[in-house]
Write a protein that holds these residues in place. Structure first.
Motif, PDB file in Angstrom:
ATOM      1  N   VAL A 205       0.945  -1.088  -0.108  1.00 46.86           N
ATOM      2  CA  VAL A 205       0.122   0.014   0.081  1.00 46.86           C
ATOM      3  C   VAL A 205       0.863   1.192   0.093  1.00 46.86           C
ATOM      4  O   VAL A 205       2.201   1.077   0.047  1.00 46.86           O
ATOM      5  N   SER A 206       0.336   2.425  -0.067  1.00 47.04           N
ATOM      6  CA  SER A 206       1.205   3.620   0.015  1.00 47.04           C
ATOM      7  C   SER A 206       1.275   4.278   1.396  1.00 47.04           C
ATOM      8  O   SER A 206       0.036   4.148   2.060  1.00 47.04           O
ATOM      9  N   LEU A 207       2.114   5.106   1.709  1.00 46.75           N
ATOM     10  CA  LEU A 207       1.668   5.877   2.941  1.00 46.75           C
ATOM     11  C   LEU A 207       0.735   7.040   3.022  1.00 46.75           C
ATOM     12  O   LEU A 207       0.261   7.458   3.924  1.00 46.75           O
ATOM     13  N   MET A 208       0.032   7.020   1.638  1.00 46.85           N
ATOM     14  CA  MET A 208      -0.866   8.224   1.756  1.00 46.85           C
ATOM     15  C   MET A 208      -2.282   7.455   1.885  1.00 46.85           C
ATOM     16  O   MET A 208      -3.160   8.437   1.715  1.00 46.85           O
ATOM     17  N   GLU A 209      -2.395   6.190   1.933  1.00 45.57           N
ATOM     18  CA  GLU A 209      -3.862   5.503   2.131  1.00 45.57           C
ATOM     19  C   GLU A 209      -4.492   6.146   3.195  1.00 45.57           C
ATOM     20  O   GLU A 209      -4.054   6.393   4.482  1.00 45.57           O
ATOM     21  N   HIS A 210      -5.822   6.142   2.871  1.00 52.11           N
ATOM     22  CA  HIS A 210      -6.689   6.241   3.914  1.00 52.11           C
ATOM     23  C   HIS A 210      -6.724   4.975   4.577  1.00 52.11           C
ATOM     24  O   HIS A 210      -6.704   3.940   4.143  1.00 52.11           O
ATOM     25  N   HIS A 211      -7.065   4.963   5.913  1.00 52.67           N
ATOM     26  CA  HIS A 211      -7.204   3.614   6.759  1.00 52.67           C
ATOM     27  C   HIS A 211      -7.810   2.641   6.054  1.00 52.67           C
ATOM     28  O   HIS A 211      -7.554   1.451   6.439  1.00 52.67           O
ATOM     29  N   SER A 212      -8.793   3.071   5.389  1.00 53.78           N
ATOM     30  CA  SER A 212      -9.861   1.918   4.938  1.00 53.78           C
ATOM     31  C   SER A 212      -9.127   1.066   3.577  1.00 53.78           C
ATOM     32  O   SER A 212      -9.518   0.000   3.417  1.00 53.78           O
ATOM     33  N   ASN A 213      -7.690   1.590   3.204  1.00 56.01           N
ATOM     34  CA  ASN A 213      -7.158   0.852   2.282  1.00 56.01           C
ATOM     35  C   ASN A 213      -5.784   0.559   2.763  1.00 56.01           C
ATOM     36  O   ASN A 213      -4.793   0.475   2.113  1.00 56.01           O
ATOM     37  N   ASP A 214      -5.814   0.368   4.101  1.00 58.73           N
ATOM     38  CA  ASP A 214      -4.506   0.116   4.785  1.00 58.73           C
ATOM     39  C   ASP A 214      -4.809  -1.010   5.863  1.00 58.73           C
ATOM     40  O   ASP A 214      -4.488  -2.138   5.857  1.00 58.73           O
ATOM     41  N   LEU A 215      -5.716  -0.809   6.669  1.00 62.67           N
ATOM     42  CA  LEU A 215      -5.978  -1.848   7.828  1.00 62.67           C
ATOM     43  C   LEU A 215      -6.516  -3.267   7.220  1.00 62.67           C
ATOM     44  O   LEU A 215      -6.052  -4.100   8.070  1.00 62.67           O
ATOM     45  N   PRO A 216      -7.497  -3.128   6.478  1.00 63.39           N
ATOM     46  CA  PRO A 216      -7.889  -4.341   6.061  1.00 63.39           C
ATOM     47  C   PRO A 216      -6.895  -5.328   5.522  1.00 63.39           C
ATOM     48  O   PRO A 216      -6.919  -6.690   5.594  1.00 63.39           O
ATOM     49  N   TRP A 217      -5.752  -4.885   5.071  1.00 65.18           N
ATOM     50  CA  TRP A 217      -4.696  -5.547   4.262  1.00 65.18           C
ATOM     51  C   TRP A 217      -3.578  -6.031   5.647  1.00 65.18           C
ATOM     52  O   TRP A 217      -3.250  -6.705   5.620  1.00 65.18           O
ATOM     53  N   ARG A 218      -3.520  -5.167   6.676  1.00 67.15           N
ATOM     54  CA  ARG A 218      -2.756  -5.594   7.777  1.00 67.15           C
ATOM     55  C   ARG A 218      -3.412  -6.900   8.428  1.00 67.15           C
ATOM     56  O   ARG A 218      -2.753  -7.606   9.184  1.00 67.15           O
ATOM     57  N   ALA A 219      -4.569  -7.029   8.306  1.00 65.84           N
ATOM     58  CA  ALA A 219      -5.269  -7.951   9.005  1.00 65.84           C
ATOM     59  C   ALA A 219      -5.015  -9.424   8.178  1.00 65.84           C
ATOM     60  O   ALA A 219      -5.124 -10.619   8.524  1.00 65.84           O
ATOM     61  N   ARG A 220      -4.494  -9.258   6.714  1.00 70.08           N
ATOM     62  CA  ARG A 220      -4.375 -10.420   6.182  1.00 70.08           C
ATOM     63  C   ARG A 220      -3.276 -10.912   5.542  1.00 70.08           C
ATOM     64  O   ARG A 220      -3.083 -11.933   5.122  1.00 70.08           O
ATOM     65  N   ALA A 221      -2.184  -9.971   5.695  1.00 70.48           N
ATOM     66  CA  ALA A 221      -0.767 -10.108   5.064  1.00 70.48           C
ATOM     67  C   ALA A 221       0.138  -9.455   5.589  1.00 70.48           C
ATOM     68  O   ALA A 221      -0.103  -8.607   6.556  1.00 70.48           O
ATOM     69  N   GLN A 222       1.376  -9.625   5.268  1.00 68.08           N
ATOM     70  CA  GLN A 222       2.471  -8.403   5.468  1.00 68.08           C
ATOM     71  C   GLN A 222       2.237  -6.941   4.675  1.00 68.08           C
ATOM     72  O   GLN A 222       2.018  -7.322   3.421  1.00 68.08           O
ATOM     73  N   VAL A 223       2.197  -5.909   5.330  1.00 67.16           N
ATOM     74  CA  VAL A 223       1.899  -4.783   4.615  1.00 67.16           C
ATOM     75  C   VAL A 223       3.088  -3.965   4.548  1.00 67.16           C
ATOM     76  O   VAL A 223       3.692  -3.549   5.472  1.00 67.16           O
ATOM     77  N   GLU A 224       3.314  -3.560   3.489  1.00 62.63           N
ATOM     78  CA  GLU A 224       4.753  -2.378   3.262  1.00 62.63           C
ATOM     79  C   GLU A 224       4.015  -1.016   2.753  1.00 62.63           C
ATOM     80  O   GLU A 224       3.362  -1.295   1.912  1.00 62.63           O
ATOM     81  N   HIS A 225       4.366  -0.135   3.154  1.00 64.51           N
ATOM     82  CA  HIS A 225       4.034   1.264   2.646  1.00 64.51           C
ATOM     83  C   HIS A 225       4.986   1.884   1.717  1.00 64.51           C
ATOM     84  O   HIS A 225       6.207   2.140   2.077  1.00 64.51           O
TER      85      HIS A 225
END
Ligand SMILES: Cc1ncc(COP(=O)(O)O)c(C=O)c1O
Length: 469
Positions: free
Chosen positions: A124-144
Protein backbone atom coordinates in the motif's frame (compact mmCIF):
# COMPACT_ATOMS: atom_id res chain seq x y z
CA UNK A 1 -12.16 27.86 -18.79
CA UNK A 2 -14.75 29.72 -20.83
CA UNK A 3 -17.47 31.92 -19.39
CA UNK A 4 -20.10 29.67 -20.98
CA UNK A 5 -18.87 26.70 -18.99
CA UNK A 6 -18.82 28.71 -15.78
CA UNK A 7 -22.38 29.86 -16.41
CA UNK A 8 -23.57 26.31 -16.87
CA UNK A 9 -21.88 25.30 -13.61
CA UNK A 10 -23.64 28.21 -11.90
CA UNK A 11 -26.94 26.80 -13.16
CA UNK A 12 -25.95 23.41 -11.86
CA UNK A 13 -26.04 24.81 -8.34
CA UNK A 14 -29.80 24.97 -8.64
CA UNK A 15 -29.90 21.21 -8.91
CA UNK A 16 -27.96 20.42 -5.74
CA UNK A 17 -30.05 19.79 -2.64
CA UNK A 18 -29.59 22.07 0.37
CA UNK A 19 -27.22 24.66 -1.11
CA UNK A 20 -29.46 27.53 -0.07
CA UNK A 21 -29.73 26.35 3.50
CA UNK A 22 -29.29 29.17 6.01
CA UNK A 23 -27.31 28.34 9.16
CA UNK A 24 -27.06 30.31 12.40
CA UNK A 25 -23.92 32.22 13.34
CA UNK A 26 -22.54 33.19 16.71
CA UNK A 27 -23.69 36.82 16.37
CA UNK A 28 -27.32 35.75 15.93
CA UNK A 29 -27.41 36.27 12.19
CA UNK A 30 -27.91 33.63 9.51
CA UNK A 31 -25.78 32.87 6.48
CA UNK A 32 -26.03 30.55 3.47
CA UNK A 33 -23.97 27.48 4.32
CA UNK A 34 -20.79 26.95 2.34
CA UNK A 35 -19.84 23.30 2.05
CA UNK A 36 -16.14 22.77 1.50
CA UNK A 37 -16.19 19.22 2.84
CA UNK A 38 -16.93 17.32 -0.36
CA UNK A 39 -14.03 14.90 0.09
CA UNK A 40 -15.91 13.56 3.11
CA UNK A 41 -19.42 13.50 1.62
CA UNK A 42 -21.23 15.35 -1.12
CA UNK A 43 -24.81 16.61 -0.95
CA UNK A 44 -27.37 14.79 -3.10
CA UNK A 45 -28.22 16.07 -6.54
CA UNK A 46 -31.82 17.12 -7.02
CA UNK A 47 -32.08 14.78 -10.01
CA UNK A 48 -30.95 11.90 -7.80
CA UNK A 49 -33.58 12.68 -5.20
CA UNK A 50 -36.27 12.93 -7.89
CA UNK A 51 -35.22 9.60 -9.36
CA UNK A 52 -35.31 8.01 -5.90
CA UNK A 53 -38.79 9.41 -5.23
CA UNK A 54 -40.04 8.17 -8.60
CA UNK A 55 -38.53 4.77 -7.91
CA UNK A 56 -40.23 4.51 -4.51
CA UNK A 57 -43.56 4.19 -6.34
CA UNK A 58 -42.21 0.95 -7.79
CA UNK A 59 -40.08 -0.18 -4.87
CA UNK A 60 -40.40 -3.81 -3.90
CA UNK A 61 -38.21 -6.81 -3.11
CA UNK A 62 -35.63 -7.65 -5.76
CA UNK A 63 -34.75 -11.02 -7.30
CA UNK A 64 -37.13 -13.03 -5.18
CA UNK A 65 -40.57 -11.54 -5.83
CA UNK A 66 -42.82 -12.49 -8.71
CA UNK A 67 -45.08 -9.41 -8.52
CA UNK A 68 -44.97 -6.68 -11.14
CA UNK A 69 -43.27 -4.21 -8.79
CA UNK A 70 -40.62 -6.77 -7.92
CA UNK A 71 -39.89 -7.16 -11.59
CA UNK A 72 -39.55 -3.39 -12.05
CA UNK A 73 -37.31 -3.12 -8.96
CA UNK A 74 -35.14 -6.02 -10.07
CA UNK A 75 -34.77 -4.47 -13.50
CA UNK A 76 -33.78 -1.09 -11.96
CA UNK A 77 -31.27 -2.76 -9.65
CA UNK A 78 -29.60 -4.68 -12.46
CA UNK A 79 -29.66 -1.60 -14.72
CA UNK A 80 -27.91 0.34 -11.94
CA UNK A 81 -25.28 -2.39 -11.80
CA UNK A 82 -24.74 -2.08 -15.55
CA UNK A 83 -24.49 1.75 -15.44
CA UNK A 84 -21.95 1.64 -12.60
CA UNK A 85 -19.90 -1.03 -14.37
CA UNK A 86 -19.88 1.00 -17.61
CA UNK A 87 -18.84 4.09 -15.66
CA UNK A 88 -15.54 2.43 -14.72
CA UNK A 89 -15.05 0.57 -18.01
CA UNK A 90 -15.97 -2.86 -16.61
CA UNK A 91 -16.61 -5.69 -19.09
CA UNK A 92 -19.32 -8.15 -17.97
CA UNK A 93 -17.37 -11.14 -19.26
CA UNK A 94 -14.34 -10.14 -17.18
CA UNK A 95 -15.67 -8.17 -14.22
CA UNK A 96 -18.39 -8.28 -11.61
CA UNK A 97 -20.01 -5.28 -9.92
CA UNK A 98 -20.70 -6.05 -6.26
CA UNK A 99 -22.86 -3.77 -4.14
CA UNK A 100 -22.12 -3.04 -0.49
CA UNK A 101 -22.54 -0.15 1.86
CA UNK A 102 -19.42 1.97 1.23
CA UNK A 103 -15.86 1.91 -0.09
CA UNK A 104 -14.51 0.58 3.23
CA UNK A 105 -16.77 -2.44 3.02
CA UNK A 106 -15.78 -2.98 -0.63
CA UNK A 107 -12.08 -3.08 0.30
CA UNK A 108 -12.70 -5.30 3.31
CA UNK A 109 -14.62 -7.69 1.08
CA UNK A 110 -11.71 -7.92 -1.32
CA UNK A 111 -9.29 -8.45 1.57
CA UNK A 112 -11.44 -11.38 2.69
CA UNK A 113 -11.98 -12.83 -0.77
CA UNK A 114 -8.45 -12.67 -2.19
CA UNK A 115 -6.53 -15.79 -1.57
CA UNK A 116 -3.75 -14.46 0.68
CA UNK A 117 -1.60 -16.20 3.23
CA UNK A 118 0.08 -14.39 6.13
CA UNK A 119 3.49 -14.42 4.38
CA UNK A 120 2.16 -12.71 1.23
CA UNK A 121 2.87 -9.02 0.81
CA UNK A 122 0.37 -6.31 0.02
CA UNK A 123 1.98 -3.04 -1.02
CA UNK A 124 0.00 0.00 0.00
CA UNK A 125 1.28 3.56 0.06
CA UNK A 126 1.90 5.91 2.94
CA UNK A 127 -0.87 8.16 1.65
CA UNK A 128 -3.69 5.64 2.04
CA UNK A 129 -6.92 6.30 3.86
CA UNK A 130 -7.07 3.82 6.77
CA UNK A 131 -9.77 1.97 4.84
CA UNK A 132 -7.16 0.90 2.29
CA UNK A 133 -4.51 0.00 4.82
CA UNK A 134 -6.05 -1.68 7.87
CA UNK A 135 -7.98 -4.42 5.99
CA UNK A 136 -4.67 -5.56 4.44
CA UNK A 137 -2.79 -5.54 7.74
CA UNK A 138 -5.27 -8.13 8.96
CA UNK A 139 -4.56 -10.49 6.06
CA UNK A 140 -0.93 -10.20 4.95
CA UNK A 141 2.39 -8.45 5.43
CA UNK A 142 1.82 -4.80 4.57
CA UNK A 143 4.58 -2.54 3.30
CA UNK A 144 4.07 1.17 2.74
CA UNK A 145 5.44 2.75 -0.43
CA UNK A 146 7.21 6.00 0.48
CA UNK A 147 6.00 9.47 -0.44
CA UNK A 148 8.10 12.61 -0.78
CA UNK A 149 7.89 15.82 1.25
CA UNK A 150 4.94 17.03 -0.86
CA UNK A 151 3.14 13.77 -0.26
CA UNK A 152 3.66 12.49 -3.81
CA UNK A 153 4.23 8.81 -4.41
CA UNK A 154 7.87 7.74 -4.71
CA UNK A 155 7.77 5.41 -7.69
CA UNK A 156 11.46 4.55 -7.32
CA UNK A 157 10.68 3.19 -3.87
CA UNK A 158 7.71 1.31 -5.36
CA UNK A 159 9.94 -0.35 -7.95
CA UNK A 160 12.61 -1.14 -5.38
CA UNK A 161 10.06 -2.86 -3.14
CA UNK A 162 8.63 -4.86 -6.04
CA UNK A 163 12.16 -6.03 -6.90
CA UNK A 164 13.17 -6.78 -3.30
CA UNK A 165 9.97 -8.68 -2.57
CA UNK A 166 9.89 -10.45 -5.94
CA UNK A 167 7.33 -13.23 -6.02
CA UNK A 168 5.81 -12.28 -2.65
CA UNK A 169 3.78 -9.21 -3.60
CA UNK A 170 0.26 -10.44 -4.32
CA UNK A 171 -1.45 -7.09 -4.48
CA UNK A 172 -0.73 -3.41 -4.86
CA UNK A 173 -3.54 -1.52 -3.10
CA UNK A 174 -3.34 2.16 -3.84
CA UNK A 175 -5.60 5.14 -3.78
CA UNK A 176 -6.59 6.74 -7.08
CA UNK A 177 -6.41 10.16 -5.40
CA UNK A 178 -5.30 11.30 -1.98
CA UNK A 179 -8.09 12.46 0.30
CA UNK A 180 -5.56 14.76 1.99
CA UNK A 181 -3.45 16.42 -0.71
CA UNK A 182 -5.49 15.60 -3.82
CA UNK A 183 -2.38 13.94 -5.29
CA UNK A 184 -3.15 11.72 -8.31
CA UNK A 185 -0.82 8.77 -8.71
CA UNK A 186 -0.40 7.44 -12.25
CA UNK A 187 -2.50 4.35 -11.58
CA UNK A 188 -2.06 2.77 -15.01
CA UNK A 189 1.72 3.11 -14.88
CA UNK A 190 1.66 1.49 -11.44
CA UNK A 191 -0.62 -1.24 -12.81
CA UNK A 192 1.87 -2.11 -15.55
CA UNK A 193 4.67 -2.43 -13.00
CA UNK A 194 2.52 -4.43 -10.57
CA UNK A 195 1.49 -6.87 -13.30
CA UNK A 196 5.07 -7.25 -14.51
CA UNK A 197 5.94 -8.29 -10.96
CA UNK A 198 3.12 -10.86 -10.92
CA UNK A 199 0.86 -8.83 -8.60
CA UNK A 200 -2.68 -7.57 -9.06
CA UNK A 201 -3.78 -4.00 -8.37
CA UNK A 202 -6.69 -2.52 -6.45
CA UNK A 203 -7.35 1.17 -6.90
CA UNK A 204 -9.36 2.81 -4.13
CA UNK A 205 -11.41 5.19 -6.28
CA UNK A 206 -13.48 6.67 -3.43
CA UNK A 207 -11.91 10.09 -4.07
CA UNK A 208 -11.04 9.73 -7.74
CA UNK A 209 -14.33 8.61 -9.28
CA UNK A 210 -16.36 11.80 -8.53
CA UNK A 211 -13.74 13.91 -10.30
CA UNK A 212 -12.05 11.93 -13.09
CA UNK A 213 -12.97 9.25 -15.58
CA UNK A 214 -11.93 5.80 -14.38
CA UNK A 215 -11.25 3.09 -16.96
CA UNK A 216 -10.37 -0.39 -15.71
CA UNK A 217 -9.31 -1.47 -19.24
CA UNK A 218 -9.57 -5.07 -20.49
CA UNK A 219 -7.63 -7.71 -18.56
CA UNK A 220 -5.32 -8.35 -21.50
CA UNK A 221 -4.06 -4.76 -21.33
CA UNK A 222 -1.02 -4.65 -18.99
CA UNK A 223 -2.24 -1.30 -17.62
CA UNK A 224 -5.62 -2.72 -16.50
CA UNK A 225 -6.97 -2.29 -12.99
CA UNK A 226 -7.97 -5.59 -11.40
CA UNK A 227 -10.26 -4.05 -8.77
CA UNK A 228 -11.76 -0.65 -8.00
CA UNK A 229 -13.73 0.50 -4.95
CA UNK A 230 -16.34 3.28 -5.17
CA UNK A 231 -18.32 5.28 -2.66
CA UNK A 232 -21.69 6.79 -3.63
CA UNK A 233 -21.82 9.27 -0.75
CA UNK A 234 -18.86 11.05 -2.32
CA UNK A 235 -20.63 11.03 -5.71
CA UNK A 236 -23.75 13.08 -4.95
CA UNK A 237 -25.79 10.01 -3.97
CA UNK A 238 -25.64 9.64 -0.18
CA UNK A 239 -27.99 6.68 0.12
CA UNK A 240 -25.68 4.12 1.70
CA UNK A 241 -24.04 2.41 -1.24
CA UNK A 242 -20.51 1.43 -2.11
CA UNK A 243 -19.30 -0.82 -4.89
CA UNK A 244 -16.46 -3.21 -5.54
CA UNK A 245 -15.82 -3.88 -9.23
CA UNK A 246 -13.37 -6.68 -9.78
CA UNK A 247 -12.13 -9.63 -11.76
CA UNK A 248 -14.88 -12.18 -12.18
CA UNK A 249 -12.42 -15.08 -11.81
CA UNK A 250 -11.55 -14.00 -8.25
CA UNK A 251 -15.16 -14.16 -7.12
CA UNK A 252 -15.96 -17.35 -9.01
CA UNK A 253 -13.67 -19.16 -6.60
CA UNK A 254 -14.06 -19.56 -2.87
CA UNK A 255 -16.84 -18.73 -0.48
CA UNK A 256 -18.33 -15.38 0.50
CA UNK A 257 -17.59 -13.77 3.88
CA UNK A 258 -21.28 -13.12 4.54
CA UNK A 259 -23.58 -16.03 3.92
CA UNK A 260 -27.34 -16.08 3.71
CA UNK A 261 -30.32 -15.34 1.50
CA UNK A 262 -29.55 -14.73 -2.14
CA UNK A 263 -26.04 -16.22 -2.11
CA UNK A 264 -26.86 -19.81 -2.98
CA UNK A 265 -28.14 -22.09 -5.74
CA UNK A 266 -29.40 -24.83 -3.41
CA UNK A 267 -29.07 -25.73 0.24
CA UNK A 268 -29.73 -29.05 1.92
CA UNK A 269 -29.17 -29.79 5.61
CA UNK A 270 -25.64 -30.89 4.73
CA UNK A 271 -24.67 -29.16 1.47
CA UNK A 272 -24.43 -25.62 0.08
CA UNK A 273 -24.00 -24.76 -3.59
CA UNK A 274 -23.12 -21.13 -4.06
CA UNK A 275 -24.58 -18.87 -6.72
CA UNK A 276 -22.35 -17.24 -9.30
CA UNK A 277 -20.97 -13.78 -8.55
CA UNK A 278 -22.20 -11.12 -7.97
CA UNK A 279 -25.20 -12.82 -6.22
CA UNK A 280 -22.85 -14.98 -4.13
CA UNK A 281 -21.25 -11.81 -2.75
CA UNK A 282 -24.42 -9.93 -1.78
CA UNK A 283 -25.99 -11.70 1.19
CA UNK A 284 -29.44 -10.51 2.24
CA UNK A 285 -31.71 -7.88 0.74
CA UNK A 286 -29.60 -5.33 -1.11
CA UNK A 287 -29.86 -1.56 -0.87
CA UNK A 288 -31.79 -1.15 -4.11
CA UNK A 289 -32.58 2.52 -3.43
CA UNK A 290 -28.88 3.26 -2.92
CA UNK A 291 -28.02 1.49 -6.16
CA UNK A 292 -30.64 3.46 -8.11
CA UNK A 293 -29.40 6.72 -6.56
CA UNK A 294 -25.78 5.98 -7.39
CA UNK A 295 -26.62 5.14 -11.01
CA UNK A 296 -28.72 8.32 -11.32
CA UNK A 297 -25.81 10.40 -10.00
CA UNK A 298 -23.45 8.75 -12.48
CA UNK A 299 -25.80 9.52 -15.37
CA UNK A 300 -25.92 13.13 -14.22
CA UNK A 301 -22.14 13.41 -13.99
CA UNK A 302 -21.80 11.80 -17.40
CA UNK A 303 -24.29 14.29 -18.86
CA UNK A 304 -22.04 17.13 -17.65
CA UNK A 305 -18.96 15.22 -18.77
CA UNK A 306 -16.12 14.09 -16.53
CA UNK A 307 -13.69 16.30 -18.49
CA UNK A 308 -15.87 19.38 -17.86
CA UNK A 309 -16.09 18.50 -14.15
CA UNK A 310 -12.30 18.16 -13.98
CA UNK A 311 -11.87 21.53 -15.78
CA UNK A 312 -14.26 23.33 -13.47
CA UNK A 313 -12.71 21.93 -10.31
CA UNK A 314 -9.17 22.62 -11.55
CA UNK A 315 -10.17 26.22 -12.14
CA UNK A 316 -11.56 26.49 -8.59
CA UNK A 317 -8.45 24.83 -7.15
CA UNK A 318 -6.08 27.19 -8.95
CA UNK A 319 -8.15 30.15 -7.79
CA UNK A 320 -8.17 28.94 -4.18
CA UNK A 321 -4.44 28.23 -4.16
CA UNK A 322 -3.75 31.73 -5.50
CA UNK A 323 -6.00 33.27 -2.86
CA UNK A 324 -4.50 31.26 0.00
CA UNK A 325 -0.95 32.00 -1.13
CA UNK A 326 -1.68 35.70 -0.73
CA UNK A 327 -2.68 35.32 2.93
CA UNK A 328 -0.30 35.67 5.87
CA UNK A 329 0.53 32.68 8.11
CA UNK A 330 -1.14 30.09 5.88
CA UNK A 331 0.89 26.92 5.36
CA UNK A 332 -0.38 24.73 2.55
CA UNK A 333 0.60 21.05 2.44
CA UNK A 334 1.21 19.12 -0.76
CA UNK A 335 1.59 20.75 -4.14
CA UNK A 336 0.51 24.38 -3.74
CA UNK A 337 1.33 25.55 -7.28
CA UNK A 338 -1.87 26.93 -8.86
CA UNK A 339 -0.60 26.05 -12.35
CA UNK A 340 -0.55 22.34 -11.40
CA UNK A 341 -4.23 22.23 -10.50
CA UNK A 342 -5.14 20.05 -13.48
CA UNK A 343 -2.88 17.31 -12.18
CA UNK A 344 -4.49 17.01 -8.76
CA UNK A 345 -7.90 17.10 -7.12
CA UNK A 346 -9.46 20.13 -5.45
CA UNK A 347 -8.52 19.01 -1.95
CA UNK A 348 -6.38 21.56 -0.10
CA UNK A 349 -4.94 20.93 3.37
CA UNK A 350 -3.50 23.82 5.34
CA UNK A 351 -2.83 25.31 8.76
CA UNK A 352 -2.66 28.84 10.08
CA UNK A 353 0.64 29.20 11.94
CA UNK A 354 0.03 29.54 15.67
CA UNK A 355 -3.56 28.26 15.50
CA UNK A 356 -4.94 24.85 16.33
CA UNK A 357 -6.65 23.22 13.36
CA UNK A 358 -9.56 22.52 15.70
CA UNK A 359 -9.94 26.22 16.46
CA UNK A 360 -9.78 27.36 12.83
CA UNK A 361 -12.47 24.84 11.87
CA UNK A 362 -14.67 25.93 14.80
CA UNK A 363 -14.42 29.64 13.90
CA UNK A 364 -15.12 28.95 10.23
CA UNK A 365 -18.29 27.17 11.25
CA UNK A 366 -19.56 29.42 14.05
CA UNK A 367 -18.68 32.81 12.57
CA UNK A 368 -18.72 32.21 8.81
CA UNK A 369 -21.07 29.27 8.16
CA UNK A 370 -18.31 27.39 6.35
CA UNK A 371 -18.10 23.60 6.72
CA UNK A 372 -14.60 22.13 6.43
CA UNK A 373 -12.91 19.06 7.84
CA UNK A 374 -10.02 19.17 10.29
CA UNK A 375 -7.82 16.59 11.94
CA UNK A 376 -6.03 13.70 10.30
CA UNK A 377 -8.64 12.67 7.72
CA UNK A 378 -8.34 8.94 8.50
CA UNK A 379 -4.77 9.00 7.16
CA UNK A 380 -2.64 9.26 10.30
CA UNK A 381 0.67 7.97 8.85
CA UNK A 382 0.42 10.37 5.90
CA UNK A 383 -0.41 13.38 8.10
CA UNK A 384 2.50 12.69 10.43
CA UNK A 385 4.79 12.49 7.42
CA UNK A 386 3.49 15.70 5.80
CA UNK A 387 3.82 17.55 9.09
CA UNK A 388 7.30 16.18 9.72
CA UNK A 389 6.35 14.73 13.09
CA UNK A 390 9.11 12.51 14.42
CA UNK A 391 8.48 9.06 15.89
CA UNK A 392 9.06 10.10 19.52
CA UNK A 393 6.60 12.96 19.21
CA UNK A 394 4.09 10.72 17.45
CA UNK A 395 4.37 8.27 20.35
CA UNK A 396 3.62 11.10 22.80
CA UNK A 397 0.53 12.01 20.78
CA UNK A 398 -0.53 8.36 20.76
CA UNK A 399 -0.21 8.09 24.53
CA UNK A 400 -2.27 11.29 24.99
CA UNK A 401 -5.01 9.91 22.78
CA UNK A 402 -5.02 6.60 24.63
CA UNK A 403 -5.50 8.71 27.76
CA UNK A 404 -8.55 10.37 26.15
CA UNK A 405 -6.81 13.68 25.57
CA UNK A 406 -6.90 14.86 21.95
CA UNK A 407 -6.07 18.50 22.59
CA UNK A 408 -2.57 18.27 21.12
CA UNK A 409 -3.54 15.99 18.26
CA UNK A 410 -1.67 17.21 15.18
CA UNK A 411 -3.81 17.91 12.18
CA UNK A 412 -4.77 20.24 9.38
CA UNK A 413 -7.78 22.04 8.02
CA UNK A 414 -9.00 20.68 4.69
CA UNK A 415 -11.17 22.34 2.08
CA UNK A 416 -12.41 20.16 -0.77
CA UNK A 417 -14.43 21.21 -3.77
CA UNK A 418 -17.34 19.68 -5.64
CA UNK A 419 -18.95 20.44 -8.98
CA UNK A 420 -21.21 23.11 -7.50
CA UNK A 421 -18.69 25.25 -5.57
CA UNK A 422 -17.95 28.77 -6.77
CA UNK A 423 -15.23 31.41 -6.77
CA UNK A 424 -17.48 33.60 -4.62
CA UNK A 425 -17.49 30.93 -1.92
CA UNK A 426 -13.69 30.79 -2.08
CA UNK A 427 -13.62 34.58 -1.69
CA UNK A 428 -15.58 34.22 1.56
CA UNK A 429 -13.16 31.55 2.76
CA UNK A 430 -10.15 33.75 1.98
CA UNK A 431 -11.72 36.69 3.80
CA UNK A 432 -12.46 34.48 6.81
CA UNK A 433 -8.95 33.02 6.94
CA UNK A 434 -7.26 36.39 6.65
CA UNK A 435 -9.39 37.68 9.54
CA UNK A 436 -8.71 34.61 11.69
CA UNK A 437 -4.96 34.78 10.97
CA UNK A 438 -5.01 38.38 12.19
CA UNK A 439 -6.64 37.23 15.43
CA UNK A 440 -9.81 38.91 14.33
CA UNK A 441 -12.64 36.70 15.49
CA UNK A 442 -15.49 37.38 17.88
CA UNK A 443 -16.07 34.29 20.00
CA UNK A 444 -14.33 32.93 23.03
CA UNK A 445 -13.64 29.26 22.41
CA UNK A 446 -12.92 26.52 24.89
CA UNK A 447 -11.39 23.17 24.03
CA UNK A 448 -12.95 19.86 24.96
CA UNK A 449 -10.25 17.53 26.26
CA UNK A 450 -11.64 14.26 24.98
CA UNK A 451 -12.55 15.29 21.44
CA UNK A 452 -10.00 18.10 21.10
CA UNK A 453 -12.73 20.24 19.53
CA UNK A 454 -13.14 23.94 20.26
CA UNK A 455 -16.62 25.23 21.01
CA UNK A 456 -17.79 28.81 21.33
CA UNK A 457 -18.57 29.77 24.92
CA UNK A 458 -22.18 30.60 25.69
CA UNK A 459 -23.52 29.30 22.40
CA UNK A 460 -25.65 26.26 21.99
CA UNK A 461 -28.50 25.24 19.79
CA UNK A 462 -30.95 22.40 19.64
CA UNK A 463 -30.33 20.44 16.42
CA UNK A 464 -34.00 19.39 16.49
CA UNK A 465 -35.02 22.98 15.82
CA UNK A 466 -33.51 22.50 12.38
CA UNK A 467 -34.38 18.90 11.72
CA UNK A 468 -36.52 16.64 13.83
CA UNK A 469 -37.85 13.17 13.28
C1 LIG B 1 -9.46 7.66 -0.28
C2 LIG B 1 -10.59 7.12 0.53
N1 LIG B 1 -10.78 5.80 0.60
C3 LIG B 1 -11.78 5.26 1.31
C4 LIG B 1 -12.64 6.04 2.01
C5 LIG B 1 -13.75 5.41 2.79
O1 LIG B 1 -14.95 5.63 2.11
P1 LIG B 1 -16.34 5.15 2.71
O2 LIG B 1 -16.77 6.20 3.66
O3 LIG B 1 -17.24 5.06 1.51
O4 LIG B 1 -16.13 3.84 3.34
C6 LIG B 1 -12.50 7.43 1.98
C7 LIG B 1 -13.41 8.31 2.75
O5 LIG B 1 -13.11 9.44 3.04
C8 LIG B 1 -11.44 7.98 1.22
O6 LIG B 1 -11.26 9.30 1.16
Amino acid sequence: MTTTTLTSFDKLRESVVGLHQQVPLLDGSFRTYINFDNAASTPPLGGVLEKVNAFMEWYSSVHRGSGFKSQISTSAFEEARRIIGDFVGARPAEHVVIFGKNASEAINKLAFRLSLNPQDVVLVSLMEHHSNDLPWRARAQVEHIEVDALGQLDETDFEARLARLAGRVKLVAITGASNVTGFLPDIHRLAVKAHQAGAQILVDCAQLAPHRRVDMLPLNNPAHLDYVALSAHKMYAPFGTGVLVGRRDTFEQGEPEYRGGGTIKIVTPTTVDWSSPPEKEEAGSPNVVGAVAMAAAIKFMQSIGMAAIADHEAELTAYALEKLAGLPRIEIYGDAVPGNSRNRLGVIPFNIAGFSHYLVAAILSAEWGIGVRNGCFCAHPYLLHLMGIAEAEAEKVRQNILNNDRREMPGMVRVSFGIYNTREEIDVLAQALSRIAAGNYAGKYYQDKESGEFRPEGWSFDPREYFDL
